[in-house]
Design a protein around this motif. Sequence first.
Motif, mmCIF file in Angstrom:
data_model
loop_
_atom_site.group_PDB
_atom_site.id
_atom_site.type_symbol
_atom_site.label_atom_id
_atom_site.label_comp_id
_atom_site.label_asym_id
_atom_site.label_seq_id
_atom_site.Cartn_x
_atom_site.Cartn_y
_atom_site.Cartn_z
ATOM 1 N N GLY A 8 -34.564 -56.513 -8.172
ATOM 2 C CA GLY A 8 -35.263 -56.135 -6.953
ATOM 3 C C GLY A 8 -35.701 -54.688 -6.905
ATOM 4 O O GLY A 8 -36.642 -54.343 -6.184
ATOM 5 N N SER A 11 -33.101 -49.421 -9.058
ATOM 6 C CA SER A 11 -31.711 -49.023 -8.810
ATOM 7 C C SER A 11 -30.713 -50.104 -9.273
ATOM 8 O O SER A 11 -29.518 -49.856 -9.331
ATOM 9 C CB SER A 11 -31.488 -48.678 -7.332
ATOM 10 O OG SER A 11 -31.694 -49.818 -6.531
ATOM 11 N N ASP A 12 -31.217 -51.295 -9.624
ATOM 12 C CA ASP A 12 -30.339 -52.369 -10.131
ATOM 13 C C ASP A 12 -30.195 -52.317 -11.656
ATOM 14 O O ASP A 12 -29.551 -53.187 -12.249
ATOM 15 C CB ASP A 12 -30.912 -53.747 -9.755
ATOM 16 C CG ASP A 12 -31.029 -53.954 -8.260
ATOM 17 O OD1 ASP A 12 -30.135 -53.497 -7.531
ATOM 18 O OD2 ASP A 12 -32.013 -54.588 -7.820
ATOM 19 N N ALA A 63 -30.284 -58.758 -7.425
ATOM 20 C CA ALA A 63 -30.722 -58.086 -6.190
ATOM 21 C C ALA A 63 -29.526 -57.766 -5.301
ATOM 22 O O ALA A 63 -28.456 -58.385 -5.411
ATOM 23 C CB ALA A 63 -31.718 -58.954 -5.432
ATOM 24 N N GLY A 64 -29.753 -56.783 -4.431
ATOM 25 C CA GLY A 64 -28.700 -56.377 -3.510
ATOM 26 C C GLY A 64 -29.159 -56.434 -2.067
ATOM 27 O O GLY A 64 -30.325 -56.689 -1.771
ATOM 28 N N LYS A 65 -28.215 -56.205 -1.168
ATOM 29 C CA LYS A 65 -28.431 -56.218 0.296
ATOM 30 C C LYS A 65 -28.896 -57.614 0.755
ATOM 31 O O LYS A 65 -28.279 -58.589 0.389
ATOM 32 C CB LYS A 65 -29.380 -55.102 0.694
ATOM 33 C CG LYS A 65 -28.815 -53.717 0.327
ATOM 34 C CD LYS A 65 -29.602 -52.591 0.911
ATOM 35 C CE LYS A 65 -28.850 -51.288 0.624
ATOM 36 N NZ LYS A 65 -29.559 -50.121 1.060
ATOM 37 N N VAL A 86 -25.811 -57.707 -6.282
ATOM 38 C CA VAL A 86 -25.465 -56.320 -6.616
ATOM 39 C C VAL A 86 -24.623 -55.722 -5.491
ATOM 40 O O VAL A 86 -24.886 -55.951 -4.309
ATOM 41 C CB VAL A 86 -26.758 -55.499 -6.817
ATOM 42 C CG1 VAL A 86 -26.455 -54.022 -7.012
ATOM 43 C CG2 VAL A 86 -27.548 -56.037 -7.995
#
Length: 163
Positions: A8, A11-12, A63-65, A86
């Motif tokens: 995503g 930063s990943d 992906a995060g969040k 993540v």
Amino acid sequence: MKLAIVMGSISDKEIAYKVIEILEKFEVKYEVKVISAHRSPELAADFAKCAEKQGIEAIIAIAGKAAHLAGVIAAMTPLPVIGLPVKSSTMDGLDSLLSVVQMPKGVPVATVAINGGENAGLLAVQILSVKYPELREKLKDYKKKMTEDVIKMNKELNEILKK
Ligand code: RP5
């Protein structure tokens, strides 16, 4: 044989490296790119719709969040999608995990642990090994090596306890 790794955000990338390390170990070809379900929805749709024609056989989505990437891609391709949540800066990644794993029926995403890049890679190799027997053999060797490592740990432990 070919896999795709999508993430995503740049930063990943540290988590993506863990996946890449496994794929290189098993000599599986991959392509890797940043695609955001939120910030670049058209790119996500184009990628998902074209993946099969590009010869991709499984997709790892990192992906995060509010991590919708894996689910959005899974909605638009018949290929198996592995979701890799993540650990985000808030909620310790529980937000990412639930966003990836709690897919409504009809659109599965095979979810691995938070930051579980190694297992995402291994699961992808296992999926491919249904078609490619050479990968099955490499997976057997990998498991054998893990057992040998545990035996070594016991020897080490015994040495420590003797002191
Ligand atoms: C998600 O939001 C990404 O997968 C990343 O894990 C998270 C934060 O992205 P950045 O704000 O660091 O770009 O889309």
